[in-house]
Design a protein around this motif. Structure first.
Motif, PDB file in Angstrom:
ATOM      1  N   ASN A   9       0.796  -1.209   0.000  1.00  0.00           N
ATOM      2  CA  ASN A   9       0.000   0.000   0.000  1.00  0.00           C
ATOM      3  C   ASN A   9       0.834   1.267   0.000  1.00  0.00           C
ATOM      4  O   ASN A   9       0.444   2.292   0.529  1.00  0.00           O
ATOM      5  CB  ASN A   9      -1.042  -0.048   1.109  1.00  0.00           C
ATOM      6  N   LEU A  10       1.986   1.195  -0.651  1.00  0.00           N
ATOM      7  CA  LEU A  10       2.803   2.383  -0.865  1.00  0.00           C
ATOM      8  C   LEU A  10       2.102   3.326  -1.830  1.00  0.00           C
ATOM      9  O   LEU A  10       1.546   2.880  -2.818  1.00  0.00           O
ATOM     10  CB  LEU A  10       4.150   1.978  -1.474  1.00  0.00           C
ATOM     11  N   PRO A  11       2.172   4.597  -1.563  1.00  0.00           N
ATOM     12  CA  PRO A  11       1.577   5.554  -2.496  1.00  0.00           C
ATOM     13  C   PRO A  11       2.270   5.480  -3.833  1.00  0.00           C
ATOM     14  O   PRO A  11       1.705   5.677  -4.870  1.00  0.00           O
ATOM     15  CB  PRO A  11       1.837   6.893  -1.823  1.00  0.00           C
ATOM     16  N   GLY A  12       3.564   5.167  -3.825  1.00  0.00           N
ATOM     17  CA  GLY A  12       4.321   5.022  -5.056  1.00  0.00           C
ATOM     18  C   GLY A  12       3.633   4.083  -6.032  1.00  0.00           C
ATOM     19  O   GLY A  12       3.613   4.339  -7.232  1.00  0.00           O
ATOM     20  N   TYR A  71       0.692   5.785  -7.666  1.00  0.00           N
ATOM     21  CA  TYR A  71       1.208   6.811  -8.574  1.00  0.00           C
ATOM     22  C   TYR A  71       1.706   6.176  -9.863  1.00  0.00           C
ATOM     23  O   TYR A  71       1.433   6.647 -10.960  1.00  0.00           O
ATOM     24  CB  TYR A  71       2.326   7.583  -7.864  1.00  0.00           C
ATOM     25  N   GLY A 112      -6.796   0.909   6.362  1.00  0.00           N
ATOM     26  CA  GLY A 112      -5.721   1.500   5.563  1.00  0.00           C
ATOM     27  C   GLY A 112      -5.322   0.661   4.364  1.00  0.00           C
ATOM     28  O   GLY A 112      -4.405   1.018   3.641  1.00  0.00           O
ATOM     29  N   TYR A 130      -6.600  -0.807   0.747  1.00  0.00           N
ATOM     30  CA  TYR A 130      -7.651  -0.475  -0.203  1.00  0.00           C
ATOM     31  C   TYR A 130      -7.465  -1.182  -1.531  1.00  0.00           C
ATOM     32  O   TYR A 130      -6.369  -1.581  -1.876  1.00  0.00           O
ATOM     33  CB  TYR A 130      -7.657   1.033  -0.495  1.00  0.00           C
ATOM     34  N   ALA A 147       4.511  12.518  -4.672  1.00  0.00           N
ATOM     35  CA  ALA A 147       5.281  11.303  -4.955  1.00  0.00           C
ATOM     36  C   ALA A 147       6.775  11.590  -5.115  1.00  0.00           C
ATOM     37  O   ALA A 147       7.609  10.897  -4.532  1.00  0.00           O
ATOM     38  CB  ALA A 147       4.731  10.619  -6.205  1.00  0.00           C
ATOM     39  N   ASP A 195       4.468   9.969   1.666  1.00  0.00           N
ATOM     40  CA  ASP A 195       3.562   8.828   1.604  1.00  0.00           C
ATOM     41  C   ASP A 195       2.103   9.243   1.723  1.00  0.00           C
ATOM     42  O   ASP A 195       1.707   9.886   2.700  1.00  0.00           O
ATOM     43  CB  ASP A 195       3.851   7.896   2.787  1.00  0.00           C
ATOM     44  N   LEU A 196       1.301   8.842   0.749  1.00  0.00           N
ATOM     45  CA  LEU A 196      -0.147   8.983   0.894  1.00  0.00           C
ATOM     46  C   LEU A 196      -0.671   7.681   1.499  1.00  0.00           C
ATOM     47  O   LEU A 196      -0.289   6.597   1.056  1.00  0.00           O
ATOM     48  CB  LEU A 196      -0.822   9.166  -0.462  1.00  0.00           C
ATOM     49  N   THR A 197      -1.532   7.749   2.505  1.00  0.00           N
ATOM     50  CA  THR A 197      -2.077   6.506   3.056  1.00  0.00           C
ATOM     51  C   THR A 197      -3.465   6.236   2.502  1.00  0.00           C
ATOM     52  O   THR A 197      -3.985   5.156   2.633  1.00  0.00           O
ATOM     53  CB  THR A 197      -2.125   6.553   4.593  1.00  0.00           C
TER      54      THR A 197
END
Lengths: 277, 277
Positions: free
Chosen positions: A201-204, A207, A233, A235, B214, B219-221
């Motif tokens: 669940n890294l935002p990377g 993206y 957390g 998704y 990014a 970090d976006l959760t």
């Protein structure tokens, strides 16, 4: 042809079913999940389910079931204008209680406060149930907030017309089935809906997934996160994509796979607008 | 200190309020919107509202109000484990009807089908209402699915323990207020929640907004779209960000502004976990 919709008769789903399949044999089911199961069990050729409203947002029961449990796809999308009416057994009647679904009550709140300030509001499971209930109790000072088609279905009078606060109110419905139905409506765009599960669940990761579409100039019309139901957390992501460049979309999806992103196609469909009734 | 929560007593919100403000004067309100208005009207120092459940997803009433109407912020986040109990006035009682909120009924469905296959399920507005209703009708064959604290509050017996299907079930609550409260709990991370409105609804704009975070390694959760309530297909976006590098976040937000993206800070808060009770 057998068609499943969210009943009872006179609901917005019923209105969509009638507009889409005027020759169909329409079967109302009690819940959205039951409507989807009717198709899975081969009881019907197509199932019609709501997916998103312009004010309330996504219909989670539909999207979560399609992601978590079903292996069925949307083969057409219908966009239905939502207009709410105040219905009673006769015009000029004293109204003390008004029944409807919570969202319709919220949408009609301003009108009711002005016209029937003393009326009590009572919650029902759906707008069409409210209309049926009011029709079944003609001796009571009752009214219902419900669609126009419910008035016809249950022999009620429209005592307040188009009472919803927001003039721009639409609901997207999906037709679930084997292949695209032959509709006598005009399609105005083509879309693909995907559900993505990221390797972590890294935002990377999200993206990068969006990059695969963005640099190819593929338009996303919606992105939404829904809980994986594993932990807070975590998704999955629902993407709606304009399907003008299908070959490019295939490349983008292939790229996602090599990145370790898994996907499920929720639908590949033409979008049709239903005229107001 | 006066604290507003979503009543009635014995609700999960009440449980959170007691754990967070053991010395507070707690006031239960009937709806989430009323809880938030209590803070806006300065009736309380802090308001406690649910924002997200690990199974059901976001609480739209909370997020939509904060985005569309309120200019109040989250100053702390509490994570509460959700465990459902089956409650009745006495053990060994015949149970014919089981009352609860639809989500709790869904969560306890498997248990109920095994243990009380003949019982009818009845929907109530909340789990705590269900518990209160069952306590008020001791002569009836009734049970409620509700939190442990509701048993204590209404003098009911736990006749089925931790009956929810999903073992990992948590709800995030926000404390709305002027500044961070002094809690005797241990914080384990810091987050910022933003709502973004893009200059148009091109996917490019969302992608660029995410890029600003990014490439800085922020970090976006969570990312979620919610309808702007203007037209179908127009959204605002809620981003939850790990707030480790606050200076970098300031730069990223500044960059968004120069791109024509508008933002609203929904919260800037420490996250606390509440132990099971």
């Amino acid at each position: 042809m057998r068609i499943a919709y969210l009943g009872p008769k006179g609901s917005f789903s019923h209105q969509v079913a009638k507009a889409t399949f005027p020759q169909g044999n329409l079967y109302g089911y009690a819940t959205i999940t039951e409507v989807m199961k009717a198709y899975e069990r081969k009881e019907v050729a197509y199932s019609i389910v709501p997916v998103e409203n312009s004010i309330e947002g996504s219909v989670h029961e539909t999207l979560d079931y399609l992601f978590h449990q079903a292996s069925i796809h949307a083969v057409a999308e219908l966009v239905q204008p939502i207009k709410q009416q105040l219905l009673a057994t006769e015009k000029g009647k004293r109204i003390e209680k008004i029944f409807s679904h919570p969202q319709a009550l919220a949408q009609g709140k301003r009108y009711v406060e002005q016209q029937y300030p003393q009326a009590q509001l009572e919650v029902t499971a759906s707008t069409a149930y409210a209309a049926r209930f009011v029709a079944e109790h003609p001796e009571q000072p009752y009214a219902a907030i419900a669609p126009r088609s419910a008035a016809k279905e249950y022999g009620l009078e429209i005592i307040g017309q188009d009472i919803q606060e927001m003039p721009e109110n639409y609901t997207r419905f999906w037709i679930l089935g084997e292949s695209s139905p032959n509709l006598s409506l005009l399609a105005h765009e083509k879309k693909i809906s995907l559900a993505l599960t990221l390797p972590d669940n890294l935002p990377g990761a999200l993206y990068k997934a969006l990059s695969a579409f963005a640099w190819r100039g593929i338009d996303l019309t919606k992105i939404e996160s829904r809980p994986l139901k594993t932990a807070l957390g975590e998704y999955f992501f629902i993407l709606d994509i304009h399907a003008e460049k299908e070959a490019l979309i295939d490349f983008a999806i292939e790229e996602l796979t090599t990145m370790g992103i898994t996907y499920k196609i929720l639908g590949n469909y033409e979008v049709y607008r239903i005229k107001e009734q």
